[in-house]
Design a protein around this motif. Structure first.
Motif, PDB file in Angstrom:
ATOM      1  N   GLU A  68       1.676   1.786   0.334  1.00 57.25           N
ATOM      2  CA  GLU A  68       2.980   2.173  -0.215  1.00 57.25           C
ATOM      3  C   GLU A  68       2.945   3.589  -0.775  1.00 57.25           C
ATOM      4  O   GLU A  68       3.870   4.373  -0.553  1.00 57.25           O
ATOM      5  CB  GLU A  68       3.405   1.201  -1.312  1.00 57.25           C
ATOM      6  N   GLU A  69       1.878   3.938  -1.467  1.00 58.58           N
ATOM      7  CA  GLU A  69       1.777   5.288  -2.018  1.00 58.58           C
ATOM      8  C   GLU A  69       1.638   6.327  -0.897  1.00 58.58           C
ATOM      9  O   GLU A  69       2.181   7.427  -1.001  1.00 58.58           O
ATOM     10  CB  GLU A  69       0.621   5.384  -3.012  1.00 58.58           C
ATOM     11  N   LYS A  70       0.941   5.960   0.161  1.00 62.02           N
ATOM     12  CA  LYS A  70       0.821   6.861   1.312  1.00 62.02           C
ATOM     13  C   LYS A  70       2.200   7.074   1.936  1.00 62.02           C
ATOM     14  O   LYS A  70       2.568   8.198   2.288  1.00 62.02           O
ATOM     15  CB  LYS A  70      -0.146   6.279   2.340  1.00 62.02           C
ATOM     16  N   TRP A  71       2.955   5.997   2.063  1.00 66.52           N
ATOM     17  CA  TRP A  71       4.302   6.080   2.616  1.00 66.52           C
ATOM     18  C   TRP A  71       5.172   6.999   1.757  1.00 66.52           C
ATOM     19  O   TRP A  71       5.906   7.842   2.280  1.00 66.52           O
ATOM     20  CB  TRP A  71       4.903   4.675   2.701  1.00 66.52           C
ATOM     21  N   LYS A  72       5.083   6.854   0.456  1.00 68.28           N
ATOM     22  CA  LYS A  72       5.853   7.716  -0.449  1.00 68.28           C
ATOM     23  C   LYS A  72       5.440   9.182  -0.289  1.00 68.28           C
ATOM     24  O   LYS A  72       6.289  10.073  -0.264  1.00 68.28           O
ATOM     25  CB  LYS A  72       5.646   7.301  -1.904  1.00 68.28           C
ATOM     26  N   ALA A  73       4.149   9.423  -0.191  1.00 69.84           N
ATOM     27  CA  ALA A  73       3.641  10.790  -0.084  1.00 69.84           C
ATOM     28  C   ALA A  73       4.071  11.452   1.226  1.00 69.84           C
ATOM     29  O   ALA A  73       4.258  12.665   1.287  1.00 69.84           O
ATOM     30  CB  ALA A  73       2.123  10.805  -0.200  1.00 69.84           C
ATOM     31  N   LEU A  74       4.234  10.642   2.282  1.00 71.97           N
ATOM     32  CA  LEU A  74       4.608  11.176   3.594  1.00 71.97           C
ATOM     33  C   LEU A  74       6.104  11.091   3.861  1.00 71.97           C
ATOM     34  O   LEU A  74       6.541  11.288   4.993  1.00 71.97           O
ATOM     35  CB  LEU A  74       3.842  10.419   4.685  1.00 71.97           C
ATOM     36  N   GLU A  78      -6.405  -7.337  -1.065  1.00 75.85           N
ATOM     37  CA  GLU A  78      -5.172  -7.404  -0.272  1.00 75.85           C
ATOM     38  C   GLU A  78      -4.032  -6.655  -0.966  1.00 75.85           C
ATOM     39  O   GLU A  78      -3.303  -5.886  -0.342  1.00 75.85           O
ATOM     40  CB  GLU A  78      -4.775  -8.853  -0.037  1.00 75.85           C
ATOM     41  N   ILE A  79      -3.896  -6.867  -2.250  1.00 73.23           N
ATOM     42  CA  ILE A  79      -2.858  -6.174  -3.021  1.00 73.23           C
ATOM     43  C   ILE A  79      -3.170  -4.681  -3.100  1.00 73.23           C
ATOM     44  O   ILE A  79      -2.272  -3.843  -2.977  1.00 73.23           O
ATOM     45  CB  ILE A  79      -2.712  -6.792  -4.427  1.00 73.23           C
ATOM     46  N   ALA A  80      -4.438  -4.333  -3.266  1.00 70.20           N
ATOM     47  CA  ALA A  80      -4.840  -2.928  -3.342  1.00 70.20           C
ATOM     48  C   ALA A  80      -4.464  -2.192  -2.055  1.00 70.20           C
ATOM     49  O   ALA A  80      -3.943  -1.071  -2.107  1.00 70.20           O
ATOM     50  CB  ALA A  80      -6.333  -2.806  -3.615  1.00 70.20           C
ATOM     51  N   MET A  81      -4.697  -2.807  -0.909  1.00 64.43           N
ATOM     52  CA  MET A  81      -4.345  -2.172   0.361  1.00 64.43           C
ATOM     53  C   MET A  81      -2.839  -1.970   0.467  1.00 64.43           C
ATOM     54  O   MET A  81      -2.379  -0.944   0.983  1.00 64.43           O
ATOM     55  CB  MET A  81      -4.868  -2.994   1.539  1.00 64.43           C
ATOM     56  N   LYS A  82      -2.068  -2.915  -0.015  1.00 61.08           N
ATOM     57  CA  LYS A  82      -0.606  -2.766  -0.003  1.00 61.08           C
ATOM     58  C   LYS A  82      -0.177  -1.618  -0.909  1.00 61.08           C
ATOM     59  O   LYS A  82       0.709  -0.838  -0.550  1.00 61.08           O
ATOM     60  CB  LYS A  82       0.065  -4.067  -0.437  1.00 61.08           C
ATOM     61  N   GLN A  83      -0.812  -1.515  -2.077  1.00 64.26           N
ATOM     62  CA  GLN A  83      -0.496  -0.418  -2.992  1.00 64.26           C
ATOM     63  C   GLN A  83      -0.830   0.928  -2.365  1.00 64.26           C
ATOM     64  O   GLN A  83      -0.041   1.877  -2.452  1.00 64.26           O
ATOM     65  CB  GLN A  83      -1.276  -0.576  -4.299  1.00 64.26           C
ATOM     66  N   ILE A  84      -2.000   1.021  -1.758  1.00 63.27           N
ATOM     67  CA  ILE A  84      -2.429   2.276  -1.134  1.00 63.27           C
ATOM     68  C   ILE A  84      -1.467   2.657  -0.012  1.00 63.27           C
ATOM     69  O   ILE A  84      -1.046   3.809   0.097  1.00 63.27           O
ATOM     70  CB  ILE A  84      -3.878   2.158  -0.621  1.00 63.27           C
TER      71      ILE A  84
END
Length: 69
Positions: free
Chosen positions: A56-62, A48-54
């Protein structure tokens, strides 16, 4: 790919894909210290935490992609 592994859609090492994605993002933005950032923000072993991290990083990248982010 890290997201696909976490969702069970494909096999592989989610953490390795996550780190590769972070490195690619740092390269794209010509940012420094990717290794320091990755070391300070490893992918969680809790799905669950891993999906949130992924996500968030996708959001930052986009960030500059408008509606995509």
């Amino acid at each position: 790919m890290a997201e696909a592994v976490e969702l069970g859609w494909t096999s592989g090492d989610a953490s390795a894909y996550y780190e590769e994605g972070l490195e690619a993002s740092f390269d794209l933005w010509d940012a420094e210290d990717a290794n320091t950032y990755i070391s300070a923000n490893p992918l969680s072993t809790d799905p669950e935490i891993a999906m949130k991290q992924i996500a968030e990083e996708k959001w930052k990248a986009l960030y500059l992609q408008g509606w995509e982010s």
